[in-house]
Design a protein around this motif. Structure first.
Motif, mmCIF file in Angstrom:
data_model
loop_
_atom_site.group_PDB
_atom_site.id
_atom_site.type_symbol
_atom_site.label_atom_id
_atom_site.label_comp_id
_atom_site.label_asym_id
_atom_site.label_seq_id
_atom_site.Cartn_x
_atom_site.Cartn_y
_atom_site.Cartn_z
ATOM 1 N N TYR A 172 0.844 -1.199 0.000
ATOM 2 C CA TYR A 172 0.000 0.000 0.000
ATOM 3 C C TYR A 172 0.875 1.243 0.000
ATOM 4 N N ALA A 173 0.615 2.128 -0.945
ATOM 5 C CA ALA A 173 1.334 3.398 -1.033
ATOM 6 C C ALA A 173 0.372 4.536 -0.728
ATOM 7 N N GLY A 180 5.216 -2.701 2.246
ATOM 8 C CA GLY A 180 4.961 -3.956 1.559
ATOM 9 C C GLY A 180 5.154 -5.152 2.475
ATOM 10 N N LEU A 181 4.525 -6.252 2.103
ATOM 11 C CA LEU A 181 4.585 -7.477 2.907
ATOM 12 C C LEU A 181 4.561 -8.688 1.997
ATOM 13 N N HIS A 220 7.709 -11.037 5.905
ATOM 14 C CA HIS A 220 8.754 -10.036 5.822
ATOM 15 C C HIS A 220 8.127 -8.738 5.334
ATOM 16 N N THR A 221 8.498 -7.636 5.976
ATOM 17 C CA THR A 221 7.928 -6.344 5.614
ATOM 18 C C THR A 221 9.018 -5.387 5.164
ATOM 19 N N VAL A 222 8.592 -4.345 4.462
ATOM 20 C CA VAL A 222 9.494 -3.292 4.018
ATOM 21 C C VAL A 222 8.729 -1.977 4.029
ATOM 22 N N GLU A 223 9.397 -0.913 4.442
ATOM 23 C CA GLU A 223 8.802 0.423 4.423
ATOM 24 C C GLU A 223 9.787 1.391 3.783
ATOM 25 N N LEU A 224 9.293 2.177 2.815
ATOM 26 C CA LEU A 224 10.128 3.154 2.123
ATOM 27 C C LEU A 224 9.349 4.443 1.903
ATOM 28 N N ARG A 243 10.378 3.560 -9.014
ATOM 29 C CA ARG A 243 11.676 3.225 -8.414
ATOM 30 C C ARG A 243 11.507 2.754 -6.974
ATOM 31 N N ILE A 244 10.624 3.417 -6.218
ATOM 32 C CA ILE A 244 10.403 3.029 -4.823
ATOM 33 C C ILE A 244 9.817 1.622 -4.744
ATOM 34 N N GLY A 245 8.855 1.315 -5.610
ATOM 35 C CA GLY A 245 8.278 -0.025 -5.631
ATOM 36 C C GLY A 245 9.302 -1.081 -5.978
ATOM 37 N N ASP A 246 10.158 -0.791 -6.977
ATOM 38 C CA ASP A 246 11.221 -1.732 -7.353
ATOM 39 C C ASP A 246 12.202 -1.949 -6.209
ATOM 40 N N GLU A 247 12.612 -0.850 -5.573
ATOM 41 C CA GLU A 247 13.581 -0.943 -4.481
ATOM 42 C C GLU A 247 12.999 -1.715 -3.301
ATOM 43 N N ALA A 248 11.720 -1.469 -2.997
ATOM 44 C CA ALA A 248 11.065 -2.185 -1.902
ATOM 45 C C ALA A 248 11.057 -3.680 -2.166
ATOM 46 N N ALA A 249 10.816 -4.056 -3.408
ATOM 47 C CA ALA A 249 10.804 -5.476 -3.761
ATOM 48 C C ALA A 249 12.186 -6.095 -3.591
ATOM 49 N N ARG A 250 13.230 -5.374 -3.984
ATOM 50 C CA ARG A 250 14.594 -5.894 -3.827
ATOM 51 C C ARG A 250 14.931 -6.089 -2.350
#
Length: 308
Positions: free
Chosen positions: A250-251, A262-263, A273-277, A286-293
């Motif tokens: 969710y953005a 993301g989760l 596993h979660t990520v916040e950017l 770019r933010i979505g790609d980086e979050a996935a990496r």
């Protein structure tokens, strides 16, 4: 307008409500009457297959295939979709050109016997066809019996009345668009029960290069929603997200800033596993790609293979 503008959609009550919202926004933006539009409802493979999960039947594209074929062939001018049903890879020659302002992206718990998931009796049945929702339910309440719940909103509500399950999870946006918001028993917090990428947003698909469709849609496109969806879909695409992969994302856009969470979660809900950017909204992809990496590095490459 010299000719009728044809809007293609699925035939479910929710899909029709979304197509009519699109038509009304186009009418208001361009000052044209309802007679200038034709809403064309189509049955899709996803609507017809009710006996097994979409992950076993072919994935998200089952809700769009027939509509996209009609769009590509020129039988309709635009296709209106629930964005969360859209595959990240579209057929050659088609594109997502516009998004309407996003509704509430949260999931809603609906039950005739309990106010919240926490209040359900031990071992109660909860219906859902979404692997993401199933996994999140199991993470909250490992004791619950999660059963497959296919069908449109009305079908799922009827199954509750028939006692097939004690509760279910539905998109709050869909219930609101259908005028069924009063049935919501509890709203699931975004941090505890994160939504599917694209949830709550209506996406409009066109043929690449169709200047008239682009002109019509430019007047109703909601830029912040488009930026949020660009981030979420980039996250999903980079993870090869499909109906076989429990992924949430969710953005949120505030002014020109984007915050993304993301989760990824195992189907049994035991591993996640979660990520916040954060970053400029203009850098959504770019933010979505980086979050996935980042989240893939946390989980390891075998995480996505373990349940296939």
């Amino acid at each position: 307008m010299q000719t009728i503008f044809r809007i293609g959609t699925r035939g479910s009550p929710l899909a029709m409500a979304q197509a009519h919202e699109t038509r009304e926004r186009l009418m208001a933006a361009h000052g044209v009457p309802a007679a200038a539009f034709e809403v064309i409802a189509m049955s899709t493979s996803g609507d017809r297959i009710q006996d097994r999960p979409l992950s076993e039947a072919g994935g998200k594209g089952l809700f769009t295939k027939e509509i996209e074929e009609a769009l590509f062939a020129g039988r309709i001018d635009i296709a209106v979709h629930s964005s969360k049903d859209m595959p990240t890879r579209l057929p050659e020659g088609l594109e997502l050109s516009a998004f309407l302002p996003r509704e509430d992206a949260r999931d809603a718990f609906v039950s005739n016997v309990a106010k919240t998931i926490a209040d359900l009796p031990q071992g109660a049945k909860v219906g859902s066809s979404s692997l993401r929702r199933q996994a999140l339910i199991r993470r909250m309440r490992p004791d619950l019996d999660v059963v497959m719940f296919r069908g449109n909103v009305q079908t799922r509500l009827r199954k509750l009345d028939e006692g097939v399950a004690a509760g279910t999870i539905l998109a709050h946006a869909g219930l609101k668009r259908l005028g069924l918001d009063h049935l919501v028993t509890d709203l699931m917090p975004l941090d505890i029960f994160p939504p599917a990428p694209g949830q709550g947003a209506i996406g409009i698909e066109t043929r690449i290069g169709d200047r008239e469709a682009e002109r019509m849609l430019a007047a109703i496109h909601h830029v912040p929603t488009g930026q949020a969806l660009a981030c979420e879909r980039a996250f999903l695409a980079a993870l090869d997200g499909s109906c076989r992969t429990p992924i949430a994302g969710y953005a949120a856009i505030e002014d020109e800033d984007l915050s993304f969470r993301g989760l990824i979660i195992s189907p049994d809900g035991t591993q996640s596993h979660t990520v916040e950017l954060q970053g400029p909204a203009g850098d959504a992809v770019r933010i979505g790609d980086e979050a996935a990496r980042i989240v893939r590095a946390k989980a390891g490459e075998t995480f996505f293979d373990s349940w296939l």
